[in-house]
Design an enzyme around this catalytic site. Structure first.
Site: not given
Ligand code: ZN
Length: 162
Positions: A40, A42, A44, A96, A99
């Site tokens: 992803c 993302d 993080r 994750h 998300c």
């Molecule tokens: Zn995500």
């Protein structure tokens, strides 16, 4: 904001690059990653941080909700290059919890491109919703289940290239 990252790059050069010049010099000639990572976008979930890996060890593709789309020439070219040229033996699809893409699959989203993109995971959405009804899961448990089902679906999508 950008100044912070430029300062971080200077710290990287001083503390990491200059101390390991031979390693980084060898990387400049060629790469030999052993994993293709589909994750992803993302911020993080940074693959090199969470696997404690150095540059050169992971070939990476990231997008919203770690989706492997049949009609995405970007990911198709990455998988093709990873298999054909880099001879990478393993592919990791990493989702994750918490998300934003998974949350949007369940809650809906106003933006058209994101909504269209997330439709690719519709099989996982329906399966997770059905399982959640049968198991009487909470909304949070459904989100976690969907994150996991989405990974399973995207692994199946990878099989097209294998
Ligand atoms: Zn995500």
């Amino acid at each position: 904001m950008v100044k912070e990252f430029l300062a971080g790059n200077r710290r990287f050069v001083e503390k990491e690059f200059n101390r390991n010049r031979d390693y980084y010099s060898s990387l400049s000639g060629s790469q030999h990653p052993t994993i293709l990572w589909i994750g992803c976008s993302d911020s993080r979930v940074s693959e090199d941080v969470i696997t404690d890996s150095k540059p050169g060890s992971i070939f990476v593709h990231r997008n919203v909700a770690n989706i492997v789309a049949f009609n995405d020439i970007n990911i198709a070219s990455i998988i093709e290059y990873a298999i054909t040229h880099l001879k990478i033996p393993d592919i990791v699809v990493c989702g994750h919890y918490n998300c934003g893409g998974v949350r949007a699959m369940l809650d809906g989203v106003e933006e058209h491109y994101i909504a269209d993109w997330l439709l690719i995971a519709s099989g996982a959405i329906e399966k997770a919703k059905q399982m959640a009804r049968e198991m009487k899961l909470s909304k949070m448990e459904l989100r976690h289940l969907l994150a996991e089902e989405n990974v399973r679906l995207q692994i199946k999508h990878c099989a097209v290239w294998l």
